[in-house]
Design an enzyme around this catalytic site. Structure first.
Site, PDB file in Angstrom:
ATOM      1  N   GLY A  76      -8.017 -27.148 -21.294  1.00  0.00           N
ATOM      2  CA  GLY A  76      -7.876 -26.709 -19.904  1.00  0.00           C
ATOM      3  C   GLY A  76      -8.783 -27.429 -18.925  1.00  0.00           C
ATOM      4  O   GLY A  76      -8.920 -27.018 -17.777  1.00  0.00           O
ATOM      5  N   GLU A 115      -8.548 -28.465 -31.888  1.00  0.00           N
ATOM      6  CA  GLU A 115      -8.647 -28.366 -30.432  1.00  0.00           C
ATOM      7  C   GLU A 115     -10.110 -28.321 -30.008  1.00  0.00           C
ATOM      8  O   GLU A 115     -10.734 -27.250 -30.018  1.00  0.00           O
ATOM      9  CB  GLU A 115      -7.963 -27.086 -29.929  1.00  0.00           C
ATOM     10  N   HIS A 126      -7.494 -19.296 -32.605  1.00  0.00           N
ATOM     11  CA  HIS A 126      -7.657 -20.039 -31.352  1.00  0.00           C
ATOM     12  C   HIS A 126      -9.054 -19.791 -30.776  1.00  0.00           C
ATOM     13  O   HIS A 126      -9.571 -18.676 -30.825  1.00  0.00           O
ATOM     14  CB  HIS A 126      -6.578 -19.623 -30.343  1.00  0.00           C
TER      15      HIS A 126
HETATM   16  P1  13P Z   1      -4.645 -27.207 -22.599  1.00  0.00           P
HETATM   17  O1  13P Z   1      -3.457 -28.039 -22.999  1.00  0.00           O
HETATM   18  O2  13P Z   1      -4.430 -26.451 -21.335  1.00  0.00           O
HETATM   19  O3  13P Z   1      -5.915 -28.005 -22.613  1.00  0.00           O
HETATM   20  O4  13P Z   1      -4.815 -26.065 -23.716  1.00  0.00           O
HETATM   21  C1  13P Z   1      -4.830 -26.431 -25.052  1.00  0.00           C
HETATM   22  C2  13P Z   1      -4.763 -25.210 -25.887  1.00  0.00           C
HETATM   23  O5  13P Z   1      -5.690 -24.421 -25.937  1.00  0.00           O
HETATM   24  C3  13P Z   1      -3.531 -24.955 -26.639  1.00  0.00           C
HETATM   25  O6  13P Z   1      -3.695 -23.926 -27.557  1.00  0.00           O
END
Ligand code: 13P
Length: 230
Positions: A163, A157, A88
């Protein structure tokens, strides 16, 4: 579709239990082929009954040992946990996990036949350089990773979408997923980054999107259930 909830450093043991009960009640009408994963903080790991799999957000590449503050295989085995998030962007950035360390962790949990949700993603300054730079950056995050591994799920991602409330555009997701799918021999590929009830339908209908990895919008059971049922 795969719907995965990454709680990050949110929820407690007590609130995770309440959440899972509420979620279970709310998703009785989910499609049978949909797969649900919940990644609570490690203090909330336990054996829970339900139509979801519980996974670890992180663990150290060891069975047990002198690694202060970490958990290893022995602690995950206690709760029959066989699923883990690796790579991550928050761990790469804040915990300074290098590609070497990420790859080592991957090999260890692969050896133990874990289902691995392997995360990759580019920062904004790379996205701004254009598609070729993005792909080069993303493919470098497969260094040392066995993409032939049978229990591999990849999560794309984009860091600038995490976020921030601003998801990648349909076109950005579509182009990136098309190229990534080729690179990973069609393994399941999730999108993550501000996925929420308001955009879940358009994201999950994009070709090459096999599901979502959700942070903020997964923290509330109703909101996550709404995404699953959308
Ligand atoms: P958000 O959905 O808050 O943007 O986060 C995504 C994330 O990092 C999931 O691992």
């Amino acid at each position: 579709m795969i719907y995965a909830a990454n709680f990050k450093t949110n929820h407690t043991r007590k609130s995770t239990e309440l959440y899972l009960n509420e979620l279970t009640d709310k998703i009785t009408g989910k499609k049978s082929e949909d797969r649900i994963y919940i990644f609570p903080p490690s203090t909330a790991l336990d054996i829970y009954e339900g139509v979801f799999k519980i996974g670890a957000q992180n663990a150290y590449a060891c069975a047990n040992g002198a690694y202060t503050g970490e958990i290893g295989l022995e602690q995950l085995d206690e709760f029959d946990i066989k699923t883990i998030l690796i790579g991550h962007s928050e761990r790469r950035e804040y915990m300074r996990e290098s590609q070497d360390q990420v790859a080592q962790k991957f090999s260890f949990f692969q050896e133990h036949e874990f289902e691995i949700i392997y995360c990759i993603g580019e920062p904004l300054h790379i996205r701004e350089k254009g598609f070729e730079a993005v792909m080069q950056y993303l493919l470098a995050q497969f260094e040392g990773i066995d993409i032939g591994y049978k229990n591999l799920i990849v999560a794309y991602e984009p860091i600038w979408a995490i976020g921030t409330g601003r998801s990648a555009t349909i076109e950005e997701i579509s182009n990136t997923h098309r190229a990534l799918k080729k690179a990973i021999n069609n393994k399941p590929l999730l999108y993550g980054g501000s996925a929420k009830p308001a955009n879940i339908k358009e994201i999950t209908t994009i070709a090459g999107v096999d599901g979502v990895l959700v942070g903020s919008a997964s923290l509330d059971a109703s909101s996550f259930a709404e995404m699953i049922l959308a």
